[in-house]
Design an enzyme around this catalytic site. Structure first.
Site, PDB file in Angstrom:
ATOM      1  N   GLU A   1      10.014  -1.817   1.055  1.00 12.66           N
ATOM      2  CA  GLU A   1       9.369  -2.556   2.242  1.00 12.66           C
ATOM      3  C   GLU A   1       8.024  -3.182   1.403  1.00 12.66           C
ATOM      4  OE1 GLU A   1       6.201  -2.858   5.447  1.00 12.66           O
ATOM      5  OE2 GLU A   1       6.226  -1.777   3.527  1.00 12.66           O
ATOM      6  N   GLU A   2       7.649  -2.216   0.608  1.00 10.29           N
ATOM      7  CA  GLU A   2       6.308  -2.636  -0.134  1.00 10.29           C
ATOM      8  C   GLU A   2       6.383  -3.660  -0.858  1.00 10.29           C
ATOM      9  OE1 GLU A   2       3.716  -1.588   1.126  1.00 10.29           O
ATOM     10  OE2 GLU A   2       3.981   0.763   2.108  1.00 10.29           O
TER      11      GLU A   2
ATOM     12  N   ASP B   1       1.631   5.738   5.050  1.00 16.11           N
ATOM     13  CA  ASP B   1       2.408   4.550   4.948  1.00 16.11           C
ATOM     14  C   ASP B   1       3.219   5.089   3.896  1.00 16.11           C
ATOM     15  OD1 ASP B   1       3.205   2.064   4.948  1.00 16.11           O
ATOM     16  OD2 ASP B   1       1.530   1.301   3.813  1.00 16.11           O
TER      17      ASP B   1
ATOM     18  N   ASP C   1       6.075   2.303  11.428  1.00 17.06           N
ATOM     19  CA  ASP C   1       5.393   1.933  10.212  1.00 17.06           C
ATOM     20  C   ASP C   1       3.921   2.697  10.327  1.00 17.06           C
ATOM     21  OD1 ASP C   1       4.569   1.496   7.822  1.00 17.06           O
ATOM     22  OD2 ASP C   1       5.180  -0.571   7.507  1.00 17.06           O
TER      23      ASP C   1
ATOM     24  N   HIS D   1      -2.473   2.338   0.908  1.00 15.75           N
ATOM     25  CA  HIS D   1      -1.837   1.876  -0.324  1.00 15.75           C
ATOM     26  C   HIS D   1      -2.989   2.767  -1.667  1.00 15.75           C
ATOM     27  CE1 HIS D   1       0.240  -1.735   1.405  1.00 15.75           C
ATOM     28  NE2 HIS D   1       0.460  -0.473   1.966  1.00 15.75           N
TER      29      HIS D   1
ATOM     30  N   HIS E   1      10.451   2.642   7.191  1.00 20.23           N
ATOM     31  CA  HIS E   1      10.645   2.584   5.166  1.00 20.23           C
ATOM     32  C   HIS E   1      10.082   3.611   4.663  1.00 20.23           C
ATOM     33  CE1 HIS E   1       6.364   1.684   3.636  1.00 20.23           C
ATOM     34  NE2 HIS E   1       6.138   1.198   4.956  1.00 20.23           N
TER      35      HIS E   1
HETATM   36 ZN   LIG Z   1       4.144   0.452   5.770  1.00 19.43          ZN
END
Ligand SMILES: [Zn+2]
Length: 295
Positions: free
Chosen positions: A169-170, A135, A198, A264, A123
């Site tokens: 994706e998130e 990420d 990922d 994140h 992603h």
């Molecule tokens: Zn991810």
């Protein structure tokens, strides 16, 4: 990646970092060229520029590369440009989520048996809170560097090779689910395996966490890491875009190096990616994809 955030592995640190950085830049010259190209290698210097490009996109566009943002659109344009110059047939596949247009990027390498597709993806979007370098700039860059290396090596795979960079994706695997939903049943049957990456450059990596589903891909991954003396852990299934494929009955595999730090968060910047781990991961993506596609 919610499932991974709960996983904290207890294995001892093996002092891998120094060993991981040492990846040969190129194979040594041979007196006679082999008929079948050897599996190429990618160097740290061929991977990190992709991460630097994604970081600078985030820096210019408000600090993230999330669904519906300029940062995501510019990330797409960057990856597509690299692939177009490397000879891939690229296409942007639009979808709408939360009333906002998103895209997946699909890149086909010409040739190979179209009834037997090896699909490799990551992603490309980040969360809104940060630039998303581990990420999942890391997985995006590892897959991109692998695709470019295959192009440079003139790979002539038996199966058809396709690469994908997913959007949203998130938000809950939105882009990959859209791709799978829009494939006719016949199209799904043609995908021999989907490999997902990922978070591939986590700091303080303890193990390469391998998705155990498709038996052949699982074996090739495990053999690859075992040959390098690198520890692995069976992560099972779920937690990222491979779930969209698994839910549709398509065999999956892949790996992650775990959530690392700054998941994140605004601090998931390029210095949150370990170049040595990322280089090992990119070569694993490349080596395993090459084996699955050419044999
Ligand atoms: Zn991810």
């Amino acid at each position: 990646m919610e499932i991974l955030s709960r996983m904290r592995h207890t294995a001892v640190l093996l002092g891998l970092c120094a060993a991981l950085v040492a990846v040969p830049a190129a194979a040594s010259a041979e007196p006679t060229a082999p008929k079948t190209p050897r599996i190429p290698l990618v160097s740290t210097e061929q991977i990190m520029p992709h991460l630097r490009a994604l970081q600078s996109i985030a820096d210019r566009t408000g600090g993230n590369r999330a669904h519906g943002t300029k940062g995501f659109q510019q990330s797409l344009a960057y990856v597509k440009g690299v692939l177009d110059r490397a000879g891939f047939r690229t296409s942007l596949r639009p979808f709408t989520y939360n009333g906002v247009l998103g895209h997946n990027l699909i890149a086909d390498w010409p040739g190979g048996d179209a009834d037997h597709v090896v699909l490799v993806g990551a992603h490309l979007d980040s969360v809104e809170d940060g630039p998303g370098m581990n990420d999942n700039g890391s997985g995006s860059a590892a897959v991109l560097a692998s695709a470019v290396a295959m192009s440079r090596a003139g790979v002539a795979p038996k199966r058809h090779l396709r690469f994908a960079w997913w959007g949203a994706e998130e938000q809950g695997l939105i882009g990959s689910e859209d791709y799978v939903r829009k494939l006719a049943a016949a199209g799904r049957e043609k995908i021999d395996v989907y490999l997902n990456f990922d978070m591939t450059g986590s700091k303080n990596v303890q193990q390469w966490l391998v998705v155990h589903d498709d038996p052949r891909a699982t074996d090739v991954f495990e053999a690859y890491f075992a040959a390098k003396g690198l520890p692995t852990f069976d992560i099972g299934i779920g937690g990222s875009d491979h779930e969209s494929f698994g839910n549709a009955g398509i065999p999956v595999s892949g790996f992650t190096t775990g959530v690392g730090d700054c998941l994140h968060d605004a601090c998931d910047r390029i210095d949150n990616v370990d170049p040595g781990t990322e280089t090992v991961s990119a070569n694993a993506v490349l080596g395993v994809t090459w084996q699955l596609a050419t044999r």
